[in-house]
Design a protein around this motif. Structure first.
Motif, PDB file in Angstrom:
ATOM      1  N   GLY A 169      26.978   6.084  -2.852  1.00  0.00           N
ATOM      2  CA  GLY A 169      27.662   5.015  -3.575  1.00  0.00           C
ATOM      3  C   GLY A 169      26.633   3.997  -4.061  1.00  0.00           C
ATOM      4  N   ARG A 170      26.754   2.766  -3.589  1.00  0.00           N
ATOM      5  CA  ARG A 170      25.767   1.736  -3.926  1.00  0.00           C
ATOM      6  C   ARG A 170      24.803   1.490  -2.763  1.00  0.00           C
ATOM      7  NH1 ARG A 170      29.603  -3.039  -5.942  1.00  0.00           N
ATOM      8  NH2 ARG A 170      30.814  -2.237  -4.181  1.00  0.00           N
ATOM      9  N   ARG A 171      24.872   2.315  -1.735  1.00  0.00           N
ATOM     10  CA  ARG A 171      24.026   2.156  -0.557  1.00  0.00           C
ATOM     11  C   ARG A 171      22.826   3.098  -0.644  1.00  0.00           C
ATOM     12  NH1 ARG A 171      23.768   4.640   4.485  1.00  0.00           N
ATOM     13  NH2 ARG A 171      25.514   5.998   3.908  1.00  0.00           N
ATOM     14  N   ILE A 172      21.641   2.578  -0.336  1.00  0.00           N
ATOM     15  CA  ILE A 172      20.434   3.407  -0.329  1.00  0.00           C
ATOM     16  C   ILE A 172      20.493   4.342   0.874  1.00  0.00           C
ATOM     17  CG2 ILE A 172      17.924   3.387  -0.156  1.00  0.00           C
ATOM     18  CD1 ILE A 172      17.916   0.665  -1.481  1.00  0.00           C
ATOM     19  N   ASP A 173      20.475   5.637   0.603  1.00  0.00           N
ATOM     20  CA  ASP A 173      20.618   6.611   1.679  1.00  0.00           C
ATOM     21  C   ASP A 173      19.276   7.199   2.105  1.00  0.00           C
ATOM     22  OD1 ASP A 173      21.885   8.233   3.534  1.00  0.00           O
ATOM     23  OD2 ASP A 173      22.138   9.878   2.113  1.00  0.00           O
ATOM     24  N   LYS A 174      18.471   7.668   1.157  1.00  0.00           N
ATOM     25  CA  LYS A 174      17.194   8.304   1.480  1.00  0.00           C
ATOM     26  C   LYS A 174      16.100   7.748   0.559  1.00  0.00           C
ATOM     27  CE  LYS A 174      18.326  11.301   4.706  1.00  0.00           C
ATOM     28  NZ  LYS A 174      19.666  10.747   4.941  1.00  0.00           N
ATOM     29  N   VAL A 175      14.910   7.594   1.144  1.00  0.00           N
ATOM     30  CA  VAL A 175      13.767   7.026   0.423  1.00  0.00           C
ATOM     31  C   VAL A 175      12.548   7.883   0.708  1.00  0.00           C
ATOM     32  CG1 VAL A 175      12.316   4.994   0.062  1.00  0.00           C
ATOM     33  CG2 VAL A 175      14.737   4.718   0.647  1.00  0.00           C
ATOM     34  N   LEU A 176      11.755   8.158  -0.332  1.00  0.00           N
ATOM     35  CA  LEU A 176      10.474   8.843  -0.171  1.00  0.00           C
ATOM     36  C   LEU A 176       9.365   7.801  -0.174  1.00  0.00           C
ATOM     37  CD1 LEU A 176      10.642  12.043  -2.416  1.00  0.00           C
ATOM     38  CD2 LEU A 176      10.355  11.947   0.073  1.00  0.00           C
ATOM     39  N   ALA A 177       8.542   7.807   0.869  1.00  0.00           N
ATOM     40  CA  ALA A 177       7.443   6.857   0.986  1.00  0.00           C
ATOM     41  C   ALA A 177       6.135   7.622   0.941  1.00  0.00           C
ATOM     42  CB  ALA A 177       7.545   6.066   2.288  1.00  0.00           C
ATOM     43  N   SER A 178       5.285   7.251  -0.005  1.00  0.00           N
ATOM     44  CA  SER A 178       3.971   7.892  -0.142  1.00  0.00           C
ATOM     45  C   SER A 178       2.903   6.814  -0.159  1.00  0.00           C
ATOM     46  CB  SER A 178       3.902   8.723  -1.428  1.00  0.00           C
ATOM     47  OG  SER A 178       4.185   7.921  -2.574  1.00  0.00           O
ATOM     48  N   ARG A 179       1.820   7.051   0.574  1.00  0.00           N
ATOM     49  CA  ARG A 179       0.741   6.076   0.648  1.00  0.00           C
ATOM     50  C   ARG A 179      -0.067   6.097  -0.648  1.00  0.00           C
ATOM     51  NH1 ARG A 179      -1.558   3.482   4.916  1.00  0.00           N
ATOM     52  NH2 ARG A 179      -0.447   4.809   6.420  1.00  0.00           N
ATOM     53  N   LEU A 180      -0.372   4.915  -1.150  1.00  0.00           N
ATOM     54  CA  LEU A 180      -1.163   4.783  -2.362  1.00  0.00           C
ATOM     55  C   LEU A 180      -2.636   4.994  -2.052  1.00  0.00           C
ATOM     56  CD1 LEU A 180       0.527   1.645  -3.954  1.00  0.00           C
ATOM     57  CD2 LEU A 180       0.921   4.035  -4.539  1.00  0.00           C
ATOM     58  N   GLU A 181      -3.347   5.606  -2.981  1.00  0.00           N
ATOM     59  CA  GLU A 181      -4.776   5.802  -2.807  1.00  0.00           C
ATOM     60  C   GLU A 181      -5.475   4.455  -2.885  1.00  0.00           C
ATOM     61  OE1 GLU A 181      -6.328   8.445  -2.008  1.00  0.00           O
ATOM     62  OE2 GLU A 181      -4.610   9.798  -2.080  1.00  0.00           O
ATOM     63  N   ALA A 182      -6.467   4.259  -2.004  1.00  0.00           N
ATOM     64  CA  ALA A 182      -7.204   2.999  -2.003  1.00  0.00           C
ATOM     65  C   ALA A 182      -8.013   2.881  -3.298  1.00  0.00           C
ATOM     66  CB  ALA A 182      -8.134   2.922  -0.800  1.00  0.00           C
ATOM     67  N   ALA A 183      -8.033   1.652  -3.846  1.00  0.00           N
ATOM     68  CA  ALA A 183      -8.767   1.428  -5.082  1.00  0.00           C
ATOM     69  C   ALA A 183     -10.261   1.573  -4.808  1.00  0.00           C
ATOM     70  CB  ALA A 183      -8.455   0.042  -5.624  1.00  0.00           C
ATOM     71  N   GLY A 190       0.789  -1.224   0.000  1.00  0.00           N
ATOM     72  CA  GLY A 190       0.000   0.000   0.000  1.00  0.00           C
ATOM     73  C   GLY A 190       0.821   1.273   0.000  1.00  0.00           C
ATOM     74  N   TRP A 191       2.140   1.164  -0.244  1.00  0.00           N
ATOM     75  CA  TRP A 191       3.017   2.327  -0.269  1.00  0.00           C
ATOM     76  C   TRP A 191       3.819   2.354  -1.565  1.00  0.00           C
ATOM     77  CZ3 TRP A 191       3.405   6.099   3.555  1.00  0.00           C
ATOM     78  CH2 TRP A 191       2.717   5.830   4.740  1.00  0.00           C
ATOM     79  N   ARG A 192       4.226   3.541  -1.959  1.00  0.00           N
ATOM     80  CA  ARG A 192       5.133   3.722  -3.094  1.00  0.00           C
ATOM     81  C   ARG A 192       6.459   4.224  -2.547  1.00  0.00           C
ATOM     82  NH1 ARG A 192       6.700   7.833  -6.715  1.00  0.00           N
ATOM     83  NH2 ARG A 192       7.167   7.044  -8.816  1.00  0.00           N
ATOM     84  N   PHE A 193       7.526   3.469  -2.787  1.00  0.00           N
ATOM     85  CA  PHE A 193       8.857   3.806  -2.277  1.00  0.00           C
ATOM     86  C   PHE A 193       9.725   4.271  -3.449  1.00  0.00           C
ATOM     87  CE2 PHE A 193       7.297   0.304   0.464  1.00  0.00           C
ATOM     88  CZ  PHE A 193       7.148   1.030   1.634  1.00  0.00           C
ATOM     89  N   GLU A 194      10.211   5.510  -3.351  1.00  0.00           N
ATOM     90  CA  GLU A 194      11.062   6.090  -4.396  1.00  0.00           C
ATOM     91  C   GLU A 194      12.444   6.384  -3.830  1.00  0.00           C
ATOM     92  OE1 GLU A 194      11.361  10.109  -7.172  1.00  0.00           O
ATOM     93  OE2 GLU A 194       9.464   9.586  -6.176  1.00  0.00           O
ATOM     94  N   ILE A 195      13.477   5.949  -4.543  1.00  0.00           N
ATOM     95  CA  ILE A 195      14.850   6.182  -4.108  1.00  0.00           C
ATOM     96  C   ILE A 195      15.179   7.657  -4.320  1.00  0.00           C
ATOM     97  CG2 ILE A 195      17.242   5.483  -4.357  1.00  0.00           C
ATOM     98  CD1 ILE A 195      15.350   3.307  -3.358  1.00  0.00           C
ATOM     99  N   ALA A 196      15.425   8.379  -3.233  1.00  0.00           N
ATOM    100  CA  ALA A 196      15.708   9.813  -3.324  1.00  0.00           C
ATOM    101  C   ALA A 196      17.199  10.115  -3.372  1.00  0.00           C
ATOM    102  CB  ALA A 196      15.075  10.545  -2.136  1.00  0.00           C
ATOM    103  N   ASP A 197      18.021   9.241  -2.766  1.00  0.00           N
ATOM    104  CA  ASP A 197      19.458   9.513  -2.731  1.00  0.00           C
ATOM    105  C   ASP A 197      20.207   8.209  -2.493  1.00  0.00           C
ATOM    106  OD1 ASP A 197      21.827  11.013  -2.771  1.00  0.00           O
ATOM    107  OD2 ASP A 197      21.828  11.195  -0.589  1.00  0.00           O
ATOM    108  N   LEU A 198      21.371   8.091  -3.123  1.00  0.00           N
ATOM    109  CA  LEU A 198      22.259   6.955  -2.943  1.00  0.00           C
ATOM    110  C   LEU A 198      23.600   7.447  -2.428  1.00  0.00           C
ATOM    111  CD1 LEU A 198      21.648   4.820  -6.181  1.00  0.00           C
ATOM    112  CD2 LEU A 198      20.834   4.315  -3.881  1.00  0.00           C
TER     113      LEU A 198
END
Length: 429
Positions: free
Chosen positions: A415-429, A405-413
């Motif tokens: 190197g090869r390590r995930i540093d920051k992530v944007l999490a937004s709730r998906l609208e209910a169908a 139920g969430w959308r996770f977008e990689i905001a920053d890396l």
């Protein structure tokens, strides 16, 4: 005679209220609080605890009394007060049929109203406000009533258990307290002012320790300062001077397995004594901690160890990082500020409702924040590990994935390590 009839009905209603209050008080009382009252030698506490431990027999006893009083009150009111009122109505000019109907109806309505208020609602409200205090007071009378009605109670208790067995309830009810119930109680205690501000978060942090593996709280290997005894003395001293930490991990040629730690203060003492240091003699043995161990168990290991730093190794004996008592404390109360400024928050809720989450945030804490579920057995401990598992590869900045139920977008890396992530709730169908 009228006053006698009214007195009998009033007494029956009051007794019904006492039984209803006793029933709810005993059932609502917490065994832990009753046990505490027993320890304080409060009169009636032991009997109340005995009744609460076997609610089947107790409920049968109370139900017998309530049923008998209800039958007696109904029959007595209709047969005496109702007919008496009907005779008055006949004298007032009403017909016999109408007078009996009105008389009995009015009496039943008034007694029913009194029974609900005096015999049910008010006594139960009293019981709910302080169930343990009420339980210890009514317990002696309830025990006596149980002894008097023992044969009938035994029959009703057995009959109820047989019916439950036929309905499929063949296992004993689980009385264990769950973590969710503890969290609810803690939240209620904070709202009521029993807990000071911040204590709720600390209690939640202590409870999370049992869900965190040591890998989730340790300092990973690439962030650990170390020395290698195979290096030259000049290189070892240079590594010590470049480090901002007071303790460094020590290797002996093999960079996969740590042998201990060295304290920079001990080295300084040697130089202040104008002596040439023997680095191998300064190495102190540190406990070896398996990577899969719970963070809660690490507390005991570090408490009993002469050096409050554990060397974390995986199942193949490869060094993975270090864990200290400060790491355990940070897992409970949160990160501490450093000389570079305040500690970076693990997650921040923005004005637009999106969460900006750090990749190093423990997966358990992220799951609790976003209200998502994690598998009991998982090969990762951080939120970045969770995303790597979902992507199945190392993502690029801007890549996104939808899950739970969430959308996770990689905001920053980093190197090869995930540093920051944007999490937004998906609208209910």
């Amino acid at each position: 005679m009228l006053y006698l009839d009214l007195g009998i009905v009033a007494i029956l209603i009051v007794i019904n209220g006492l039984l209803a209050m006793s029933e709810l008080a005993i059932v609502s009382s917490r065994p832990s609080r009753l046990a505490g009252l027993v320890g304080k030698r409060v009169k009636g506490a032991r009997r109340a605890l005995t009744l609460a431990s076997d609610p089947g027999k107790f409920l049968s006893t109370v139900q017998i009394g309530i049923t008998l009083i209800g039958v007696a009150s109904g029959a007595f009111s209709g047969a005496t007060l109702g007919l008496r009122l009907a005779s008055w109505l006949v004298e007032a000019g009403l017909s016999q049929g109408v007078a009996e109907t009105v008389g009995v109806g009015v009496v039943v309505a008034v007694i029913t109203y009194a029974s609900l208020i005096i015999g049910e609602l008010v006594p139960k409200q009293i019981a709910l406000r302080d169930p343990e205090a009420v339980a210890v007071r009514v317990a002696p009378a309830m025990v006596l009533l149980a002894k008097v009605s023992l044969p009938l109670v035994w029959l009703l208790d057995r009959s109820g258990k047989v019916l439950l067995w036929l309905l499929g309830h063949r296992e004993k009810a689980d009385d264990r307290v769950s973590e969710d119930e503890i969290r609810t109680l803690v939240a209620e205690a904070e709202t009521a002012g029993v807990l000071e501000p911040g204590e709720k978060e600390m209690i939640a942090g202590v409870m999370r320790l049992g869900d965190l593996a040591v890998g989730a709280v340790m300092t990973p290997r690439h962030e650990v300062d170390s020395i290698n005894l195979a290096d030259t003395p000049a290189q070892i001293v240079a590594n010590l001077l470049d480090s901002e930490h007071s303790r460094l991990v020590v290797f002996d040629g093999d960079s996969e397995g740590a042998i201990g730690v060295v304290n920079a203060k001990n080295l300084l003492d040697v130089y202040l004594a104008d002596q040439k240091p023997k680095f191998r003699d300064l190495v102190r043995e540190a406990p070896i901690i398996p990577e899969s161990l719970d963070a809660r168990d690490v507390v005991t290991i570090l408490r009993d160890a002469p050096v409050h730093m554990g060397l974390v190794h995986d199942e193949y004996g490869v060094f993975q990082g270090v864990v200290t008592s400060a790491d355990i404390l940070e897992a409970i109360v949160g990160s501490f500020s450093t000389k570079d400024g305040p500690a970076e928050p693990a997650a921040v809720k923005r004005d637009d409702g999106l969460y900006l989450i750090s990749g190093w945030m423990p997966a358990v804490e992220a799951a609790h924040l976003l209200e998502i579920s994690l598998p009991l057995s998982r090969p990762y401990e951080t939120f970045a590990g969770f995303l790597l598992q979902e992507f199945g590869r190392i993502p690029n900045v801007g890549d996104s994935i939808e899950d739970e139920g969430w959308r996770f977008e990689i905001a920053d890396l980093d190197g090869r390590r995930i540093d920051k992530v944007l999490a937004s709730r998906l609208e209910a169908a």
